[in-house]
Design an enzyme around this catalytic site. Structure first.
Site, PDB file in Angstrom:
ATOM      1  N   ASP A   1      75.465  24.102  89.323  1.00 49.45           N
ATOM      2  CA  ASP A   1      76.364  24.006  88.187  1.00 49.45           C
ATOM      3  C   ASP A   1      77.485  25.033  88.314  1.00 49.45           C
ATOM      4  OD1 ASP A   1      76.937  23.123  85.328  1.00 49.45           O
ATOM      5  OD2 ASP A   1      76.600  25.276  85.019  1.00 49.45           O
TER       6      ASP A   1
ATOM      7  N   GLU B   1      79.143  21.479  91.857  1.00 47.19           N
ATOM      8  CA  GLU B   1      80.120  21.004  90.872  1.00 47.19           C
ATOM      9  C   GLU B   1      81.339  21.907  90.928  1.00 47.19           C
ATOM     10  OE1 GLU B   1      80.536  20.487  86.019  1.00 47.19           O
ATOM     11  OE2 GLU B   1      79.570  22.244  86.912  1.00 47.19           O
TER      12      GLU B   1
ATOM     13  N   ASP C   1      78.964  15.534  81.447  1.00 49.12           N
ATOM     14  CA  ASP C   1      80.144  16.213  80.912  1.00 49.12           C
ATOM     15  C   ASP C   1      81.312  15.257  80.698  1.00 49.12           C
ATOM     16  OD1 ASP C   1      79.081  18.841  80.805  1.00 49.12           O
ATOM     17  OD2 ASP C   1      79.468  19.130  82.939  1.00 49.12           O
TER      18      ASP C   1
END
Length: 378
Positions: A223, A248, A332
């Protein structure tokens, strides 16, 4: 089942999960098959994101929900499943972690339920990818200045018990740290961790190796990977030997003066490529460039956008496809957050594209749950 069949089964009509009373508990074995994502031919791999932004709020254990779709996932050709962050967290979704060793306080279910779900996928030859959130961390106690910069690991033996020394110096908006300067972007919701500290590197690597041996994860999804240097993230990969890693790295694309997406996104995809190289080519990256170009192309019927000036795919898949993980939406960009959603009436076109082009495609499914029976333990 081919990839188009997968779309029909898992995406367009959703999965209807009939939640039954829990089966008798099985003995968990951590012997894992090799994740197909680690193979050299990405066309043999299909990653399933096994949660959305609302999954932590499920009445039932989400891990048990995932366990219940194992047969469907195997039939559909899923090779690997991306699990949500497993640790105790200030936010129910898991992205503000605190006590990293505490897996029983997760809103997705208990540690044992997580192990059972991972084992169930392994029994079908499906690999599992853990969501690693280590750029930042939430303290459990306040320091002398009143900042939440005192951390507890949740293991009870001092592991991952840190103080303000573990936070980057001049962190915004948490000026409690005495560590080294940050090597990446600020994360404003929690203190940024100093990943240049060798002690921190060792403790986080030990925790991740524990997730492999205790839970059974085969790979990692990192992340907020732009929060610290790629070479430091590459070190964690070296220390934990996962079969697959994806990071990410979400940043802004280029726009024209009229506010529309620019045609030339070479700089954007090059940043993804550069980041992959900075990890020692140990990690893949989510292809945000392809997502942005593709959704603009189908929304405006401007399919010319999909080719760059050399006639190749305009996203990362056009220059480094073996390290590009393609997707349409995630927790997201889509789900209930909808920060950057793909046009809802063009989803099938989007999935048709990523499932027939280079890269490692990711499917995110919308779970429509029908309750046929109820159990407090489920």
């Amino acid at each position: 089942m081919d990839r188009f069949g997968l779309v029909c089964l898992l995406l367009w009509s959703c999965i209807i999960i009939i939640v039954a009373s829990p089966a008798q508990p099985q003995t968990t074995t951590l012997t894992s098959t090799v994740s197909k994502l680690s193979k050299t031919d990405p066309l043999n791999a299909l990653l399933l994101q096994g949660f959305n932004w609302e999954s932590s709020k499920s009445y039932f254990s989400w891990y048990n929900v995932l366990k219940g779709i194992v047969d469907d996932a195997a039939e559909a050709g899923i090779t690997d499943v991306w699990f949500p962050p497993p640790s105790q967290s200030v936010s129910p979704e898991g992205y503000l972690p605190g006590k990293l060793y505490d897996l029983d306080s997760s809103k997705y279910g208990s540690e044992q339920q997580l192990k059972d779900a991972v084992n169930a996928f392994h029994q079908k030859g499906i690999g599992t990818v853990g969501d690693i959130v280590i750029n930042h961390r939430c303290g459990t106690k306040q320091d002398d200045e009143g900042y939440w910069c005192v951390f507890e690991g949740g293991k009870g033996d001092g592991s991952l018990d840190w103080g303000p020394w573990a936070v980057t110096v001049n962190d915004k908006p948490f000026p409690c740290g005495s560590g080294h300067a940050d090597t990446g972007a600020d994360y404003i919701e929690a203190p940024d961790i100093d990943h240049t500290n060798s002690f921190i590197q060792a403790e986080l690597s030990e925790w991740m190796n524990w997730l492999k041996s205790n839970v059974g994860f085969d790979g990692w999804r990192f992340d907020f990977a732009k929060g610290y240097a790629g070479n430091l993230l590459g070190g964690y990969i070296q220390n934990t030997s996962p079969k697959f890693v994806v990071g990410e790295l979400w940043d802004d694309m280029a726009y024209d003066s009229d506010g529309r997406l620019a045609y030339d996104q070479n700089a954007h995809r090059q940043r993804l490529v550069d980041w992959v190289h900075s990890t020692g080519d140990r990690a893949a990256a989510f292809d945000f460039t392809t997502k942005g170009i593709l959704q603009e192309a189908v929304k405006s019927s401007e399919l010319w956008r999909l080719k760059d000036s050399n006639g190749k795919p305009a996203g990362m898949i056009g220059v480094l496809p073996q390290k590009a993980v393609t997707f349409i939406d995630n927790h997201d960009t889509g789900s209930t957050q909808n920060m950057w959603p793909f046009p809802s009436d063009k989803l099938l076109q989007g999935y048709a594209y990523i499932l027939t082009h280079p890269g490692i495609p990711t499917i995110v499914i919308i779970f429509c749950i029908r309750f046929s029976s109820f159990s407090a333990t489920n």
